[in-house]
Design a protein around this motif. Structure first.
Motif, PDB file in Angstrom:
ATOM      1  N   PHE A  99     -65.088 -84.918  12.142  1.00  0.00           N
ATOM      2  CA  PHE A  99     -65.564 -85.340  10.685  1.00  0.00           C
ATOM      3  C   PHE A  99     -65.190 -87.465  10.298  1.00  0.00           C
ATOM      4  CE2 PHE A  99     -61.327 -84.335  10.045  1.00  0.00           C
ATOM      5  CZ  PHE A  99     -60.130 -85.505   9.384  1.00  0.00           C
ATOM      6  N   VAL A 100     -65.688 -87.782   9.912  1.00  0.00           N
ATOM      7  CA  VAL A 100     -65.594 -88.665   9.558  1.00  0.00           C
ATOM      8  C   VAL A 100     -64.800 -88.846   7.939  1.00  0.00           C
ATOM      9  CG1 VAL A 100     -66.445 -91.399   9.529  1.00  0.00           C
ATOM     10  CG2 VAL A 100     -67.252 -89.917  11.067  1.00  0.00           C
ATOM     11  N   ILE A 133     -66.432 -88.235   2.780  1.00  0.00           N
ATOM     12  CA  ILE A 133     -66.347 -87.326   4.104  1.00  0.00           C
ATOM     13  C   ILE A 133     -67.461 -87.085   4.508  1.00  0.00           C
ATOM     14  CG2 ILE A 133     -64.787 -85.504   4.779  1.00  0.00           C
ATOM     15  CD1 ILE A 133     -62.446 -87.022   2.947  1.00  0.00           C
ATOM     16  N   LYS A 134     -68.053 -86.938   5.871  1.00  0.00           N
ATOM     17  CA  LYS A 134     -68.815 -86.338   6.131  1.00  0.00           C
ATOM     18  C   LYS A 134     -68.352 -84.980   7.523  1.00  0.00           C
ATOM     19  CE  LYS A 134     -71.877 -89.729   5.407  1.00  0.00           C
ATOM     20  NZ  LYS A 134     -71.231 -91.123   4.784  1.00  0.00           N
ATOM     21  N   ILE A 184     -61.553 -79.814   3.580  1.00  0.00           N
ATOM     22  CA  ILE A 184     -62.771 -79.913   5.174  1.00  0.00           C
ATOM     23  C   ILE A 184     -62.357 -78.624   5.811  1.00  0.00           C
ATOM     24  CG2 ILE A 184     -62.373 -80.821   7.673  1.00  0.00           C
ATOM     25  CD1 ILE A 184     -61.608 -83.666   6.214  1.00  0.00           C
ATOM     26  N   ARG A 185     -61.653 -77.751   5.453  1.00  0.00           N
ATOM     27  CA  ARG A 185     -60.865 -76.112   6.537  1.00  0.00           C
ATOM     28  C   ARG A 185     -61.640 -75.521   4.955  1.00  0.00           C
ATOM     29  NH1 ARG A 185     -55.783 -74.249   4.487  1.00  0.00           N
ATOM     30  NH2 ARG A 185     -56.396 -73.816   2.960  1.00  0.00           N
ATOM     31  N   ASP A 186     -61.954 -75.578   3.466  1.00  0.00           N
ATOM     32  CA  ASP A 186     -62.559 -74.667   3.008  1.00  0.00           C
ATOM     33  C   ASP A 186     -64.036 -75.167   3.239  1.00  0.00           C
ATOM     34  OD1 ASP A 186     -60.707 -74.240   1.667  1.00  0.00           O
ATOM     35  OD2 ASP A 186     -60.607 -75.197   0.428  1.00  0.00           O
ATOM     36  N   TYR A 187     -64.138 -76.428   3.509  1.00  0.00           N
ATOM     37  CA  TYR A 187     -65.967 -76.443   4.004  1.00  0.00           C
ATOM     38  C   TYR A 187     -66.014 -75.573   5.402  1.00  0.00           C
ATOM     39  CZ  TYR A 187     -70.187 -79.130   5.514  1.00  0.00           C
ATOM     40  OH  TYR A 187     -71.051 -79.234   6.100  1.00  0.00           O
ATOM     41  N   VAL A 188     -65.286 -75.938   6.074  1.00  0.00           N
ATOM     42  CA  VAL A 188     -65.480 -74.716   7.707  1.00  0.00           C
ATOM     43  C   VAL A 188     -65.631 -73.227   7.735  1.00  0.00           C
ATOM     44  CG1 VAL A 188     -64.647 -74.545   9.574  1.00  0.00           C
ATOM     45  CG2 VAL A 188     -64.663 -77.004   8.674  1.00  0.00           C
ATOM     46  N   GLU A 201     -67.564 -82.392  -3.251  1.00  0.00           N
ATOM     47  CA  GLU A 201     -66.297 -83.558  -3.621  1.00  0.00           C
ATOM     48  C   GLU A 201     -65.964 -84.242  -2.391  1.00  0.00           C
ATOM     49  OE1 GLU A 201     -63.224 -85.733  -5.535  1.00  0.00           O
ATOM     50  OE2 GLU A 201     -64.247 -84.022  -6.121  1.00  0.00           O
ATOM     51  N   LEU A 202     -66.899 -83.342  -1.106  1.00  0.00           N
ATOM     52  CA  LEU A 202     -66.255 -84.366   0.163  1.00  0.00           C
ATOM     53  C   LEU A 202     -67.294 -85.324  -0.230  1.00  0.00           C
ATOM     54  CD1 LEU A 202     -65.398 -80.989   2.837  1.00  0.00           C
ATOM     55  CD2 LEU A 202     -63.984 -82.878   2.355  1.00  0.00           C
TER      56      LEU A 202
END
Length: 144
Positions: A104-105, A88-89, A30-34, A82-83
């Protein structure tokens, strides 16, 4: 005959999926996604700046920056994939003083992921250094 996505679902139907809160590994994703889209924006601005300069080596700098952007984009899409695979959204972001929160969900469990702006800046710097070192190592190997 099965499509690839359906075959993966068929093969993993007996695997127990984790439920509820995100694991530390998923929080890292999630951190990488951000962070990765921010890094891509920084590199895009740098590329435009280099292309508009009168530097003699601007083509080299532009090509190097483009390599960095390609690598970041590749990593960004793999994290998104992968998310999505883990159900994971990431919903939206909100800013409260010096902290940026992303809702996030994760498999039905809703939570917030917060990061201080200074941490974001330092993490972006670390990531940029990592990507730069990877590409320069490849270039050194190529030059031998």
């Amino acid at each position: 005959m099965l499509l690839t996505e359906h075959q993966e679902q068929y093969e993993s139907r007996n695997n127990r999926k984790p439920e509820g809160q995100a694991t530390p590994e998923e929080l890292t994703m999630i951190r990488d996604y951000v962070l990765l889209p921010h890094l891509l924006t920084i590199l895009q601005n740098c590329l435009e700046e280099v292309q508009n300069s009168s530097n003699v080596l601007k083509r080299v700098f532009a090509a190097f920056t483009q390599l960095l952007m390609n690598r970041v984009t590749k990593d960004m899409y793999s994290v998104k994939r992968e998310l999505s695979r883990r159900n994971i959204k990431i919903l939206n972001d909100e800013q409260a003083e010096l902290v940026v929160y992303h809702r996030f969900v994760c498999r039905g469990y809703e939570d917030r992921f917060g990061m201080v702006r200074e941490v974001m800046r330092s993490e972006l710097s670390v990531r940029l250094t990592k990507y730069t070192n990877e590409i320069t190592a490849l270039l050194k190997d190529y030059g031998k």
